[in-house]
Design an enzyme around this catalytic site. Structure first.
Site, PDB file in Angstrom:
ATOM      1  N   ASP A  32       0.821  -1.224   0.000  1.00 52.02           N
ATOM      2  CA  ASP A  32       0.000   0.000   0.000  1.00 52.02           C
ATOM      3  C   ASP A  32       0.857   1.277   0.000  1.00 52.02           C
ATOM      4  O   ASP A  32       0.666   2.168   0.847  1.00 52.02           O
ATOM      5  CB  ASP A  32      -0.916   0.029   1.242  1.00 52.02           C
ATOM      6  CG  ASP A  32      -1.711  -1.253   1.434  1.00 52.02           C
ATOM      7  OD1 ASP A  32      -2.156  -1.821   0.434  1.00 52.02           O
ATOM      8  OD2 ASP A  32      -1.869  -1.682   2.593  1.00 52.02           O
ATOM      9  N   GLU A 241     -11.444  -0.184  -3.345  1.00 51.52           N
ATOM     10  CA  GLU A 241     -10.614   0.349  -2.253  1.00 51.52           C
ATOM     11  C   GLU A 241      -9.406   1.067  -2.848  1.00 51.52           C
ATOM     12  O   GLU A 241      -9.255   1.178  -4.068  1.00 51.52           O
ATOM     13  CB  GLU A 241     -10.154  -0.773  -1.323  1.00 51.52           C
ATOM     14  CG  GLU A 241      -9.231  -1.784  -1.993  1.00 51.52           C
ATOM     15  CD  GLU A 241      -8.841  -2.957  -1.096  1.00 51.52           C
ATOM     16  OE1 GLU A 241      -9.337  -3.069   0.035  1.00 51.52           O
ATOM     17  OE2 GLU A 241      -8.025  -3.776  -1.554  1.00 51.52           O
TER      18      GLU A 241
HETATM   19  O1  FUB Z   1      -3.191  -3.541   3.546  1.00 43.84           O
HETATM   20  C1  FUB Z   1      -4.504  -3.837   3.961  1.00 43.84           C
HETATM   21  C2  FUB Z   1      -5.477  -3.540   2.878  1.00 43.84           C
HETATM   22  O2  FUB Z   1      -5.196  -4.315   1.725  1.00 43.84           O
HETATM   23  C3  FUB Z   1      -5.460  -2.125   2.364  1.00 43.84           C
HETATM   24  O3  FUB Z   1      -6.049  -1.211   3.231  1.00 43.84           O
HETATM   25  C4  FUB Z   1      -6.146  -2.319   1.087  1.00 43.84           C
HETATM   26  O4  FUB Z   1      -6.082  -1.236   0.204  1.00 43.84           O
HETATM   27  C5  FUB Z   1      -5.479  -3.564   0.568  1.00 43.84           C
HETATM   28  O5  FUB Z   1      -4.267  -3.265  -0.075  1.00 43.84           O
END
Ligand code: FUB
Length: 338
Positions: A32, A241
């Protein structure tokens, strides 16, 4: 921990410089990556993945991260420095578990680290921590940002000085539980998925002190070229997301992950709060389940930071990478095949 050793050697693979195909760091697992240029240097604010021994599930319980490490580089392809622990879960008074994807911002001599973590009731909220250094250590505020929820904060400061936080994530990111404006623990995890408009990411303007929402949280509209909202069933285009906002030639580019279809895509608007019109795919699926990125300009070129699972082969033990982002003359982004 992955094998010892680390950074970007200057060799090539398949005709490409190695730093464009290999993980930026191999001494710890990172994911991320939110990249920023501060004082002419690149700083990366990633998640720090660990093996927590929790079985994999759709809620992402296996992503049980406990601290953040900040990385820096003087140049793309240069040495990557891991600055050690910048913020620890135990030092966040209100936090329960799971330090997920963070972001950072700078204003008036202070660096701000924004982070999602579940509170003691197991509800994701956004926290803020401050430091006089881009690499920390950061001190967390005693309470989460009032009115914040879900995951994946991305903070963009416009040329007029106004700052906005973009956020949200489906399934384990809990965004689907906030459709009434209140948290609904019983909302179905994977709904909606039919011909209703998809759940949109959220945006809120930040206050002058960068620590609060200055106004109401708004749902961002993502529409197709005809102006129709993207539907929940349109899983190759709808928001899942990992949102990110950058500005290019006066236009606002909102990019995000489609989650279960594993794409990075983008949409464009004349306003930082949308509506944004879907334009296309930035990156085809990487190795691993999650895909999460940031886009930054450095010395006249644009780069995309992202992650895959090259080092571990496990979805929850990821490694950050960088590659160049190229555009066509009309500003559209050239699709990357990682
Ligand atoms: O790293 C945890 C979660 O996985 C992140 O918040 C999302 O965007 C995904 O990458």
């Amino acid at each position: 921990q992955p094998a010892a050793g680390a950074t970007a050697p200057a060799h090539t693979t398949g005709g490409k410089p190695k730093y464009l195909t290999q993980p930026l760091l191999s001494s710890i697992y990172t994911a991320d990556p939110s990249a920023h240029v501060f004082n002419g240097k690149i700083y990366i604010y990633p998640s720090h993945d660990i093996e927590a021994g929790i079985p994999e599930n759709d809620k992402g319980d296996h992503f049980a991260m406990r601290d953040y490490h900040i990385l820096s580089m003087d140049s793309i392809g240069g040495k990557v420095t891991d600055h050690g622990v910048a913020l620890d879960l135990k030092d966040i008074p209100w936090a329960g578990r799971q330090l997920w994807a963070p972001d950072a911002a700078f204003k008036n001599g202070t660096y701000y680290l924004y982070f999602p973590v579940k509170d003691k009731q197991d509800v994701f909220r956004m926290g803020v921590a401050t430091s006089s250094s881009p690499t920390g250590p950061f001190k967390a505020d005693a309470t989460p940002i009032a009115g914040s929820y879900s995951i994946d904060p991305a903070v963009f400061t416009d040329t007029d000085g106004k700052a906005y936080m973009y956020f949200g994530g489906l399934w384990g990111g809990q965004l689907q539980r906030w459709q009434t404006g209140k948290y609904d623990a019983n909302a179905p995890e994977k709904k909606p998925d039919g011909n209703e408009p998809a759940i949109g990411p959220r945006v809120a303007q930040l206050s002058a002190d960068m620590k609060h929402f200055a106004g109401p949280v708004q749902e961002i509209k993502l529409v197709d070229e005809a102006g129709k909202p993207l539907l929940a069933s349109d899983t190759k285009r709808r928001f899942f997301e990992g949102g990110w906002l950058h500005k290019y030639q006066g236009k606002y580019y909102f990019s995000y992950s489609t989650g279960d279809t594993h794409l990075l895509v983008y949409a464009v608007s004349n306003s930082p709060t949308g509506p944004f019109t879907y334009k296309g795919v930035i990156m085809n699926p990487v190795q691993g389940w999650t895909t999460h990125h940031s886009i930054v300009e450095f010395k006249g070129k644009w780069y995309i930071f992202y992650h895959d699972t090259q080092l571990s082969g496990k979805t929850w033990l990821r490694n950050v990478k960088v590659t160049e982002l190229k555009r066509n003359p009309d500003g559209s982004i050239v699709t990357i095949n990682p």
